[in-house]
Design a protein around this motif. Structure first.
Motif, PDB file in Angstrom:
ATOM      1  N   SER A  88       0.833  -1.207   0.000  1.00  0.00           N
ATOM      2  CA  SER A  88       0.000   0.000   0.000  1.00  0.00           C
ATOM      3  C   SER A  88       0.864   1.252   0.000  1.00  0.00           C
ATOM      4  O   SER A  88       0.571   2.225  -0.701  1.00  0.00           O
ATOM      5  CB  SER A  88      -0.935   0.012   1.219  1.00  0.00           C
ATOM      6  N   PHE A  89       1.941   1.233   0.782  1.00  0.00           N
ATOM      7  CA  PHE A  89       2.832   2.387   0.834  1.00  0.00           C
ATOM      8  C   PHE A  89       3.523   2.588  -0.515  1.00  0.00           C
ATOM      9  O   PHE A  89       3.676   3.724  -0.979  1.00  0.00           O
ATOM     10  CB  PHE A  89       3.871   2.228   1.943  1.00  0.00           C
ATOM     11  N   ALA A  90       3.931   1.497  -1.146  1.00  0.00           N
ATOM     12  CA  ALA A  90       4.579   1.605  -2.460  1.00  0.00           C
ATOM     13  C   ALA A  90       3.637   2.261  -3.466  1.00  0.00           C
ATOM     14  O   ALA A  90       4.045   3.143  -4.224  1.00  0.00           O
ATOM     15  CB  ALA A  90       5.010   0.227  -2.951  1.00  0.00           C
ATOM     16  N   HIS A 117      10.076  -0.009   3.593  1.00  0.00           N
ATOM     17  CA  HIS A 117      10.532   1.337   3.258  1.00  0.00           C
ATOM     18  C   HIS A 117      10.907   2.077   4.537  1.00  0.00           C
ATOM     19  O   HIS A 117      10.167   2.039   5.530  1.00  0.00           O
ATOM     20  CB  HIS A 117       9.412   2.143   2.589  1.00  0.00           C
ATOM     21  N   GLY A 118      12.021   2.785   4.509  1.00  0.00           N
ATOM     22  CA  GLY A 118      12.423   3.571   5.675  1.00  0.00           C
ATOM     23  C   GLY A 118      11.390   4.624   6.044  1.00  0.00           C
ATOM     24  O   GLY A 118      11.108   4.855   7.231  1.00  0.00           O
ATOM     25  N   THR A 119      10.790   5.250   5.028  1.00  0.00           N
ATOM     26  CA  THR A 119       9.808   6.291   5.301  1.00  0.00           C
ATOM     27  C   THR A 119       8.516   5.709   5.868  1.00  0.00           C
ATOM     28  O   THR A 119       7.844   6.346   6.681  1.00  0.00           O
ATOM     29  CB  THR A 119       9.514   7.106   4.025  1.00  0.00           C
ATOM     30  N   THR A 143      15.863  12.670  11.196  1.00  0.00           N
ATOM     31  CA  THR A 143      15.775  11.215  11.315  1.00  0.00           C
ATOM     32  C   THR A 143      17.090  10.561  10.936  1.00  0.00           C
ATOM     33  O   THR A 143      17.713  10.945   9.944  1.00  0.00           O
ATOM     34  CB  THR A 143      14.663  10.676  10.385  1.00  0.00           C
ATOM     35  N   ARG A 144      17.495   9.559  11.725  1.00  0.00           N
ATOM     36  CA  ARG A 144      18.630   8.701  11.382  1.00  0.00           C
ATOM     37  C   ARG A 144      18.120   7.273  11.277  1.00  0.00           C
ATOM     38  O   ARG A 144      17.470   6.778  12.198  1.00  0.00           O
ATOM     39  CB  ARG A 144      19.728   8.768  12.441  1.00  0.00           C
TER      40      ARG A 144
END
Length: 201
Positions: A88-90, A117-119, A143-144
């Motif tokens: 869904s995020f993609a 995904h990192g985000t 963010t790291r």
């Protein structure tokens, strides 16, 4: 000049349509259909915040009123990053990197398999912030990314007020940890917290 204007208009239309489609995909992923929230996806709003909850989600907080937020207050939010979340995020973001979607491809990378995904993972910080009392407005986020997240991992975001900047502006430490309590993300955010609109408890 006329050709430049036409090119700019085409690019603007393309951008607007892309944003519209991303918003529609995000709403569909969150369980909204035709502008209304799907009954199968939604539980009742959490009456102590402006956020909705799902069965798999858990959250805690140490403060119940926007006027009472102070240094040391903590909010947490936990959920499992599912296969559906990643797809869904993609679709919503347009980030269709094969590292997140293609098992064969991802198995040949340094990660030896697909990762979230990192985000998407950092979005759990936003979810925790949404559970502060009041209406939270993001002003900034540093963010790291410390460690990859495998699909199926349960994560916890924790935000802690570290400084009161103004009557309704706060600086917070932000972190996401895995089930072994290892940090996968850390950083800090600045938010503005408005009162909840009249009529909403």
């Amino acid at each position: 000049m006329q050709q430049l204007t036409k090119s700019w208009l085409r690019a603007s239309d393309h951008l607007a349509n892309s944003v519209l489609e991303a918003n529609r995909a995000t709403l569909a992923a969150l369980g909204f259909n035709n502008g209304s929230r799907s009954e199968t996806k939604q539980t009742k709003p959490n009456v102590k915040s402006v956020a909705y909850d799902e069965q798999d989600w858990t959250d805690t907080r140490t403060v119940e009123s926007p006027e009472d937020i102070q240094t040391g207050d903590v909010v947490t939010f936990s959920k499992t990053i599912s296969e559906e979340d990643v797809h869904s995020f993609a679709r919503a973001s347009g980030d269709t990197n094969r590292l997140h979607l293609d098992d064969s491809f991802a198995s040949e990378t340094r990660f030896k398999g697909r990762i979230a995904h990192g985000t998407l993972v950092s979005g759990l910080i936003s979810a925790a912030l949404a559970r502060l009392p009041g209406v939270v407005v993001y002003l900034s986020q540093d963010t790291r990314f410390l460690s990859p997240v495998e699909i199926g991992e349960r994560l916890t975001a924790e935000v802690e007020v570290v400084e009161v900047l103004d009557t309704n502006r706060f600086r917070l430490s932000t972190a996401v940890t895995n089930e072994d309590e290892e940090a996968v993300i850390d950083g800090e955010a600045v938010v503005l917290v408005d009162p909840t609109p009249d009529g909403d408890e």
